[in-house]
Design an enzyme around this catalytic site. Structure first.
Site, PDB file in Angstrom:
ATOM      1  N   GLY A  34       0.770  -1.241   0.000  1.00 55.12           N
ATOM      2  CA  GLY A  34       0.000   0.000   0.000  1.00 55.12           C
ATOM      3  C   GLY A  34       0.797   1.285   0.000  1.00 55.12           C
ATOM      4  O   GLY A  34       0.362   2.289  -0.550  1.00 55.12           O
ATOM      5  N   GLU A  69       3.954   4.051   6.045  1.00 55.12           N
ATOM      6  CA  GLU A  69       2.731   3.253   5.919  1.00 55.12           C
ATOM      7  C   GLU A  69       1.694   3.980   5.074  1.00 55.12           C
ATOM      8  O   GLU A  69       1.729   5.208   4.962  1.00 55.12           O
ATOM      9  CB  GLU A  69       2.125   3.020   7.313  1.00 55.12           C
ATOM     10  N   ASP A  78      -4.648   1.385  10.997  1.00 54.41           N
ATOM     11  CA  ASP A  78      -6.012   1.006  11.343  1.00 54.41           C
ATOM     12  C   ASP A  78      -6.009   0.542  12.798  1.00 54.41           C
ATOM     13  O   ASP A  78      -5.997   1.367  13.707  1.00 54.41           O
ATOM     14  CB  ASP A  78      -6.431  -0.093  10.348  1.00 54.41           C
ATOM     15  N   LYS A 105      -6.495   6.232  10.993  1.00 51.24           N
ATOM     16  CA  LYS A 105      -7.861   6.020  11.497  1.00 51.24           C
ATOM     17  C   LYS A 105      -7.798   5.825  13.005  1.00 51.24           C
ATOM     18  O   LYS A 105      -7.905   4.689  13.494  1.00 51.24           O
ATOM     19  CB  LYS A 105      -8.448   4.750  10.877  1.00 51.24           C
ATOM     20  N   PHE A 137     -13.849   2.473   4.965  1.00 51.14           N
ATOM     21  CA  PHE A 137     -12.843   1.740   4.203  1.00 51.14           C
ATOM     22  C   PHE A 137     -12.506   2.552   2.966  1.00 51.14           C
ATOM     23  O   PHE A 137     -13.386   2.919   2.189  1.00 51.14           O
ATOM     24  CB  PHE A 137     -13.327   0.344   3.820  1.00 51.14           C
ATOM     25  N   ASP A 140      -5.816  -0.657  -1.334  1.00 53.89           N
ATOM     26  CA  ASP A 140      -6.593  -1.574  -2.169  1.00 53.89           C
ATOM     27  C   ASP A 140      -7.790  -2.175  -1.454  1.00 53.89           C
ATOM     28  O   ASP A 140      -7.909  -2.133  -0.236  1.00 53.89           O
ATOM     29  CB  ASP A 140      -5.700  -2.738  -2.611  1.00 53.89           C
ATOM     30  N   ARG A 186      -5.734   0.420  -6.386  1.00 53.47           N
ATOM     31  CA  ARG A 186      -4.532   1.108  -5.900  1.00 53.47           C
ATOM     32  C   ARG A 186      -4.126   2.252  -6.819  1.00 53.47           C
ATOM     33  O   ARG A 186      -3.437   3.181  -6.421  1.00 53.47           O
ATOM     34  CB  ARG A 186      -3.343   0.126  -5.844  1.00 53.47           C
TER      35      ARG A 186
HETATM   36  P1  IMP Z   1      -3.506  -2.631  11.124  1.00 53.29           P
HETATM   37  O1  IMP Z   1      -3.211  -1.205  11.520  1.00 53.29           O
HETATM   38  O2  IMP Z   1      -2.536  -3.630  11.677  1.00 53.29           O
HETATM   39  O3  IMP Z   1      -4.939  -2.987  11.416  1.00 53.29           O
HETATM   40  O4  IMP Z   1      -3.330  -2.828   9.566  1.00 53.29           O
HETATM   41  C1  IMP Z   1      -3.310  -1.771   8.720  1.00 53.29           C
HETATM   42  C2  IMP Z   1      -3.249  -2.306   7.321  1.00 53.29           C
HETATM   43  O5  IMP Z   1      -4.557  -2.743   6.906  1.00 53.29           O
HETATM   44  C3  IMP Z   1      -2.875  -1.173   6.379  1.00 53.29           C
HETATM   45  O6  IMP Z   1      -1.503  -1.124   6.185  1.00 53.29           O
HETATM   46  C4  IMP Z   1      -3.648  -1.532   5.143  1.00 53.29           C
HETATM   47  O7  IMP Z   1      -2.891  -2.413   4.336  1.00 53.29           O
HETATM   48  C5  IMP Z   1      -4.873  -2.263   5.638  1.00 53.29           C
HETATM   49  N1  IMP Z   1      -6.025  -1.316   5.748  1.00 53.29           N
HETATM   50  C6  IMP Z   1      -6.582  -0.812   6.864  1.00 53.29           C
HETATM   51  N2  IMP Z   1      -7.590   0.025   6.581  1.00 53.29           N
HETATM   52  C7  IMP Z   1      -7.666   0.069   5.241  1.00 53.29           C
HETATM   53  C8  IMP Z   1      -8.516   0.786   4.321  1.00 53.29           C
HETATM   54  O8  IMP Z   1      -9.414   1.570   4.675  1.00 53.29           O
HETATM   55  N3  IMP Z   1      -8.280   0.573   2.995  1.00 53.29           N
HETATM   56  C9  IMP Z   1      -7.315  -0.284   2.539  1.00 53.29           C
HETATM   57  N4  IMP Z   1      -6.487  -0.953   3.356  1.00 53.29           N
HETATM   58  C10 IMP Z   1      -6.668  -0.784   4.699  1.00 53.29           C
HETATM   59 MG    MG Z   2      -0.530  -1.931   4.461  1.00 50.89          MG
END
Ligand code: IMP
Ligand code: MG
Length: 177
Positions: free
Chosen positions: A43, A97, A101, A129, A150, A157, A163
């Site tokens: 990403g 990054e 999330d 977020k 999302f 993606d 993307r």
């Molecule tokens: P986390 O913070 O460990 O939950 O993971 C974050 C990853 O989830 C990011 O690097 C993205 O690859 C993916 N992700 C989280 N939210 C989104 C979104 O809204 N769109 C696309 N990918 C997302």
């Molecule tokens: Mg990612």
């Protein structure tokens, strides 16, 4: 149902301003100190490409591809799908990054790079977020905050698609979240 990605949340102009703002902050914090930039695949590839071209210090770039899953421990387990080739020992590292999330993956990645002996590890994200956070992790550099939606585009993606959009769109009728 085919996801609806017609609603633009963040325009490409706003994204350009965001990257310039983040780059300014990094330039003023690090000065001439060499930086090892580690974008998280896949990403972050577009954001990282835009960002590094605005950085003024000597920059080295190597990519990681990681994911995390919740195993026996509450913190989760980091799975390294592609590792960096460079030694981080004694280096100033900037993780780049696309979006933070829950924060699980990034917290594990940051801790691993510290354990490998990096002199410093900072986190830079294009989008954040905070309302979705499970692990208390705050980016050192954050572009634009978004709510509990999302998003796709600018590297992000849905099942490998979208993307290539130059702006950020909200996905409606999405079952991922
Ligand atoms: P986390 O913070 O460990 O939950 O993971 C974050 C990853 O989830 C990011 O690097 C993205 O690859 C993916 N992700 C989280 N939210 C989104 C979104 O809204 N769109 C696309 N990918 C997302
Ligand atoms: Mg990612």
């Amino acid at each position: 149902m085919k996801p609806d990605t017609s609603e633009i949340l963040i325009s490409s102009d706003e994204i350009r301003d965001m990257v310039a703002k983040v780059a300014d902050e990094i330039n003023s914090d690090y000065g001439d100190r060499p930086l090892l930039v580690i974008p998280v695949l896949t990403g972050a590839f577009i954001f990282a490409a835009d960002l590094v071209r605005l950085l003024k210090m000597p920059v080295e770039i190597d990519f990681m591809k990681v994911s995390s899953y919740v195993g026996q421990t509450s913190t989760g387990i980091l799975k390294i799908n592609k590792d960096i080739a460079v030694d981080v020992k004694g280096r100033d590292v900037l993780i780049v990054e696309d979006v933070i999330d829950t924060g699980r993956t990034l917290a594990l990645l940051r801790d691993m790079l510290k354990e490998r002996g990096a002199a410093s590890v900072k986190i830079c994200t294009a989008f954040d977020k905070p309302a979705r956070r499970v692990i208390d992790i705050r980016p050192d550099y954050s572009g634009i905050e978004v709510g509990d939606v999302f998003i796709v585009g600018y590297g992000l993606d849905l099942d490998g698609r979208y993307r290539d959009y130059g702006d950020i769109r909200i996905v409606k009728d999405n079952e991922e979240q």
